[in-house]
Design a protein around this motif. Sequence first.
Motif, PDB file in Angstrom:
ATOM      1  N   ASP A   1      35.219  13.242  27.352  1.00 24.02           N
ATOM      2  CA  ASP A   1      36.674  13.358  27.401  1.00 24.02           C
ATOM      3  C   ASP A   1      37.353  12.221  26.644  1.00 24.02           C
ATOM      4  OD1 ASP A   1      39.025  14.483  28.226  1.00 24.02           O
ATOM      5  OD2 ASP A   1      38.796  14.009  30.345  1.00 24.02           O
ATOM      6  N   ASP A   2      38.586  12.432  26.236  1.00 23.16           N
ATOM      7  CA  ASP A   2      39.424  11.371  25.658  1.00 23.16           C
ATOM      8  C   ASP A   2      38.702  10.636  24.540  1.00 23.16           C
ATOM      9  OD1 ASP A   2      41.133  12.112  27.659  1.00 23.16           O
ATOM     10  OD2 ASP A   2      40.660  10.432  28.964  1.00 23.16           O
TER      11      ASP A   2
ATOM     12  N   GLU B   1      42.562  18.188  22.733  1.00 23.53           N
ATOM     13  CA  GLU B   1      43.446  18.318  23.893  1.00 23.53           C
ATOM     14  C   GLU B   1      44.871  17.927  23.486  1.00 23.53           C
ATOM     15  OE1 GLU B   1      41.848  15.599  26.844  1.00 23.53           O
ATOM     16  OE2 GLU B   1      42.985  13.948  25.994  1.00 23.53           O
TER      17      GLU B   1
HETATM   18 CA    CA Z   1      41.225  14.431  28.404  1.00 23.69          CA
END
Ligand code: CA
Length: 276
Positions: free
Chosen positions: A179-180, A236
């Motif tokens: 993620d991220d 995202e």
């Molecule tokens: Ca994220």
Amino acid sequence: AKRQGRDAACMFSVEQMQELEDRLVLGARLREAIPRGELELHYQPILDAGRRVVTGLEALVRWNSPELGRVPPGRFIPIAEALGLMPEVGLWVIDEACRQLRAWEDAGLDGFTVAVNVSALQLQRPDIVRQVRDSLARHGVPGRRLEIELTESSLMEHVDRVQGHLADIKALGVRLSLDDFGTGYSSLAYLKQFSLDRLKIDRSFVMGLPGNADDAAIARTIIAMGHQLRIAVAAEGVETAEQADFLAGIGCDELQGYHFGRPAPAAEIQARLPRA
Ligand code: CA
Ligand code: C2E
Ligand code: CA
Ligand code: CA
């Protein structure tokens, strides 16, 4: 200079007091939140960038407190971690996601994954593997329907132990998503070491697209690197059609963001799910 010093010290302690109060008030309520049924999962669609069909959902926890109102996860999760309540919250999230997957499958909705966020502390705890295995088994959900989102920082501490847990979780068929991506202390070694299935380009690099040349260069680079390593790449925080088309054009595999839908309760997201 003396006065300034005293003011600074004073401001510091007021902030600290507020933080402490926040912790105490939220912490006390949070302990009761699970038994009182105040936690809920919302689901945000993740689409195939080319076909623009839903291929997955990200589960995002919500706390609706009768006393405090809606408390955003960014505020209560750090407190849950600090007070040692995260194992319960994290376990609830995984189990609820599996329960919902089962309910959807029973309703003929299949062919998409559900991703849950797992914190660094959760990943370090020895019972994480059993928790995932038990929840899948309890609800009769195949591992391949579940995905775990981790952050770069969660791969940095207790590397050997975390690597062992992730290998065991992967052996259940569960997919791993980073993620991220790009915001942490990335080490490219992790990409090799942890056999990840997906990278998620952080929203901060998507915001400036398509106009910002630096963001465009970063997005292209992450996608190229992911593909070289046979890792799918998602973006995202996609908020506009221009961002979506640009990302699809440079080979991004999946798209997620307000442009395609905000996180919503299970009953609302259901209409957008593919049928088996
Ligand atoms: Ca994220
Ligand atoms: P995240 O994992 O990066 O989740 C994405 C966040 O971005 C979500 O915020 C989502 O609502 C928001 N978002 C999605 N699309 C867009 C967009 O197009 N524009 C903008 N501006 N925002 C968008 P949310 O739900 O408030 O969650 C915040 C963070 O809290 C998550 O960030 C995640 O780190 C954490 N979190 C949420 N649920 C859980 C959970 O069950 N467990 C753990 N450990 N962390 C969680
Ligand atoms: Ca996430
Ligand atoms: Ca993010």
